[in-house]
Scaffold this active site. Sequence first.
Site, PDB file in Angstrom:
ATOM      1  N   ASP A  23       0.829  -1.208   0.000  1.00 40.32           N
ATOM      2  CA  ASP A  23       0.000   0.000   0.000  1.00 40.32           C
ATOM      3  C   ASP A  23       0.865   1.260   0.000  1.00 40.32           C
ATOM      4  OD1 ASP A  23      -2.400   1.373  -0.027  1.00 40.32           O
ATOM      5  OD2 ASP A  23      -2.569   1.417   2.162  1.00 40.32           O
ATOM      6  N   GLY A  24       0.331   2.326  -0.599  1.00 37.73           N
ATOM      7  CA  GLY A  24       0.992   3.632  -0.570  1.00 37.73           C
ATOM      8  C   GLY A  24       1.488   4.124  -1.920  1.00 37.73           C
ATOM      9  N   ARG A  27      -0.095   7.666  -2.891  1.00 32.90           N
ATOM     10  CA  ARG A  27       0.470   8.787  -2.134  1.00 32.90           C
ATOM     11  C   ARG A  27       1.922   9.050  -2.535  1.00 32.90           C
ATOM     12  NH1 ARG A  27      -0.939   6.342   3.347  1.00 32.90           N
ATOM     13  NH2 ARG A  27      -1.481   4.617   1.970  1.00 32.90           N
ATOM     14  N   TRP A  28       2.657   8.006  -2.833  1.00 32.34           N
ATOM     15  CA  TRP A  28       4.052   8.168  -3.273  1.00 32.34           C
ATOM     16  C   TRP A  28       4.072   9.064  -4.514  1.00 32.34           C
ATOM     17  CZ3 TRP A  28       6.867   7.423  -7.672  1.00 32.34           C
ATOM     18  CH2 TRP A  28       8.263   7.395  -7.553  1.00 32.34           C
ATOM     19  N   HIS A  40       2.060   3.182  -8.980  1.00 33.94           N
ATOM     20  CA  HIS A  40       1.829   1.744  -9.204  1.00 33.94           C
ATOM     21  C   HIS A  40       2.986   1.141  -9.998  1.00 33.94           C
ATOM     22  CE1 HIS A  40      -2.030   2.246  -7.419  1.00 33.94           C
ATOM     23  NE2 HIS A  40      -2.592   2.867  -8.432  1.00 33.94           N
ATOM     24  N   SER A  68      -7.883  -5.304  -4.611  1.00 33.16           N
ATOM     25  CA  SER A  68      -8.945  -5.868  -3.772  1.00 33.16           C
ATOM     26  C   SER A  68     -10.296  -5.818  -4.469  1.00 33.16           C
ATOM     27  CB  SER A  68      -9.027  -5.100  -2.445  1.00 33.16           C
ATOM     28  OG  SER A  68      -9.643  -3.840  -2.643  1.00 33.16           O
ATOM     29  N   SER A  69     -11.237  -6.574  -3.925  1.00 34.51           N
ATOM     30  CA  SER A  69     -12.593  -6.555  -4.485  1.00 34.51           C
ATOM     31  C   SER A  69     -13.197  -5.155  -4.372  1.00 34.51           C
ATOM     32  CB  SER A  69     -13.476  -7.602  -3.795  1.00 34.51           C
ATOM     33  OG  SER A  69     -13.203  -7.697  -2.425  1.00 34.51           O
ATOM     34  N   GLU A  70     -12.719  -4.372  -3.413  1.00 32.47           N
ATOM     35  CA  GLU A  70     -13.211  -2.996  -3.246  1.00 32.47           C
ATOM     36  C   GLU A  70     -12.515  -2.006  -4.183  1.00 32.47           C
ATOM     37  OE1 GLU A  70     -12.413  -5.035  -0.560  1.00 32.47           O
ATOM     38  OE2 GLU A  70     -14.547  -5.470  -0.367  1.00 32.47           O
ATOM     39  N   LEU A 134       9.389 -21.375  -4.814  1.00 34.12           N
ATOM     40  CA  LEU A 134       8.561 -20.374  -4.130  1.00 34.12           C
ATOM     41  C   LEU A 134       7.142 -20.450  -4.679  1.00 34.12           C
ATOM     42  CD1 LEU A 134       8.220 -17.784  -2.318  1.00 34.12           C
ATOM     43  CD2 LEU A 134       8.756 -16.460  -4.378  1.00 34.12           C
ATOM     44  N   ARG A 191       2.302  -4.763   6.138  1.00 32.75           N
ATOM     45  CA  ARG A 191       1.544  -3.744   5.401  1.00 32.75           C
ATOM     46  C   ARG A 191       2.366  -2.475   5.363  1.00 32.75           C
ATOM     47  NH1 ARG A 191      -4.716  -2.161   4.937  1.00 32.75           N
ATOM     48  NH2 ARG A 191      -4.419  -0.487   3.444  1.00 32.75           N
ATOM     49  N   SER A 199      -7.988  -4.502   5.649  1.00 32.50           N
ATOM     50  CA  SER A 199      -8.620  -4.157   4.371  1.00 32.50           C
ATOM     51  C   SER A 199      -9.114  -5.381   3.590  1.00 32.50           C
ATOM     52  CB  SER A 199      -7.661  -3.327   3.514  1.00 32.50           C
ATOM     53  OG  SER A 199      -7.360  -2.093   4.150  1.00 32.50           O
TER      54      SER A 199
HETATM   55  C1  IPE Z   1      -5.503  -2.603   0.170  1.00 28.55           C
HETATM   56  O1  IPE Z   1      -5.168  -1.278  -0.015  1.00 28.55           O
HETATM   57  C2  IPE Z   1      -5.533  -3.335  -1.123  1.00 28.55           C
HETATM   58  C3  IPE Z   1      -4.266  -3.446  -1.850  1.00 28.55           C
HETATM   59  C4  IPE Z   1      -3.102  -3.015  -1.456  1.00 28.55           C
HETATM   60  C5  IPE Z   1      -4.350  -4.111  -3.089  1.00 28.55           C
HETATM   61  P1  IPE Z   1      -6.277  -0.122  -0.104  1.00 28.55           P
HETATM   62  O2  IPE Z   1      -5.544   1.137  -0.343  1.00 28.55           O
HETATM   63  O3  IPE Z   1      -7.313  -0.504  -1.080  1.00 28.55           O
HETATM   64  O4  IPE Z   1      -6.907  -0.173   1.361  1.00 28.55           O
HETATM   65  P2  IPE Z   1      -7.753   0.917   2.150  1.00 28.55           P
HETATM   66  O5  IPE Z   1      -8.817   1.427   1.207  1.00 28.55           O
HETATM   67  O6  IPE Z   1      -6.817   2.008   2.570  1.00 28.55           O
HETATM   68  O7  IPE Z   1      -8.294   0.193   3.340  1.00 28.55           O
HETATM   69  C1  IPE Z   2      -1.889   0.147  -3.264  1.00 28.93           C
HETATM   70  O1  IPE Z   2      -1.602   1.501  -3.307  1.00 28.93           O
HETATM   71  C2  IPE Z   2      -2.186  -0.421  -4.638  1.00 28.93           C
HETATM   72  C3  IPE Z   2      -3.592  -0.724  -4.847  1.00 28.93           C
HETATM   73  C4  IPE Z   2      -4.538  -0.671  -3.965  1.00 28.93           C
HETATM   74  C5  IPE Z   2      -3.960  -1.121  -6.178  1.00 28.93           C
HETATM   75  P1  IPE Z   2      -2.749   2.601  -3.274  1.00 28.93           P
HETATM   76  O2  IPE Z   2      -3.164   2.859  -4.680  1.00 28.93           O
HETATM   77  O3  IPE Z   2      -3.833   2.200  -2.361  1.00 28.93           O
HETATM   78  O4  IPE Z   2      -1.958   3.835  -2.703  1.00 28.93           O
HETATM   79  P2  IPE Z   2      -2.507   4.884  -1.646  1.00 28.93           P
HETATM   80  O5  IPE Z   2      -2.923   4.103  -0.438  1.00 28.93           O
HETATM   81  O6  IPE Z   2      -3.637   5.606  -2.282  1.00 28.93           O
HETATM   82  O7  IPE Z   2      -1.320   5.754  -1.382  1.00 28.93           O
HETATM   83 MG    MG Z   3      -4.112   2.465  -0.374  1.00 28.81          MG
END
Ligand code: IPE
Ligand code: IPE
Ligand code: MG
Length: 253
Positions: A23-24, A27-28, A40, A68-70, A134, A191, A199
């Site tokens: 995650d992140g 924002r990066w 990404h 994710s599914s969301e 692996l 994470r 999440s």
């Molecule tokens: C979780 O990250 C899913 C993945 C890294 C693929 P999200 O960025 O979707 O999670 P929330 O929305 O902050 O909980």
């Molecule tokens: C995780 O990074 C990748 C996916 C969820 C696909 P984010 O895209 O959630 O990055 P932030 O959390 O918005 O920084």
């Molecule tokens: Mg995120």
Amino acid sequence: MGATDTQAPAGAALPRHVAIIMDGNGRWAEQRGLARHAGHKQGIPIVRMCIEECVRRGIGALTLFAFSSENWRRPEAEVSQLMTLFVESIEREVPELHANGVRLRVIGDRHTLGVRLQARVAEAEHETRANTRLALQVALSYGGRWDILQATRSLAQAVASGSLRAADIDESRFGAALELAGLPDPDLFIRTGGERRISNFLLWNLAYTELWFTDVLWPDFGVDAFAEALGCFASRERRFGLTGAQRGAAASA
Ligand code: IPE
Ligand code: IPE
Ligand code: MG
């Protein structure tokens, strides 16, 4: 506790299975005035590093949360850029993964993926199916609740058809109907990106997983940070509900 035990001993130095929420990325990119997609893309070499580190250290399984599914609810442009990135990454990386003995599998609701991505996934899974160094799971269109529901549905169908008795549904049979069937539960969950939440990742399989969080954004997650997570894991006492004294006695037996 002997080296042949299947349950990880207390203080086991190396996790057998690492699960990561990467995650992140967004924002990066935003911090640099770039489009989220740039973040990404920048995450791909970090994925490669984690795979290489697992292979090098002898960690047998790695599960990465990629979508994710969301995440389908994100803006259409970001979703479609991510899907293109997944297709391109599979095409580019699979030969080397295969050469390094990595078995790739996608977990998640794959029927929701585009046909091109589904085809690349099926080819990659087929090509790498016999590799044993692996086990790499990439979670795409994955949700922990979805996983539990699809397992429940398949067991309910087996009961309805008479091939399974409801009374015979136990943890082991239920686990075998989940996406991570056949793999040990993750020992270590990582994470990045600062959030302290699951999440909707592996809800069933994380029951006794050691959790490790870092504020470092995924594109900045380096080999030293990965080593730090592993070092922290090695220092944890895993009790699985027992007392510390019981675990200590089991470890020295
Ligand atoms: C979780 O990250 C899913 C993945 C890294 C693929 P999200 O960025 O979707 O999670 P929330 O929305 O902050 O909980
Ligand atoms: C995780 O990074 C990748 C996916 C969820 C696909 P984010 O895209 O959630 O990055 P932030 O959390 O918005 O920084
Ligand atoms: Mg995120």
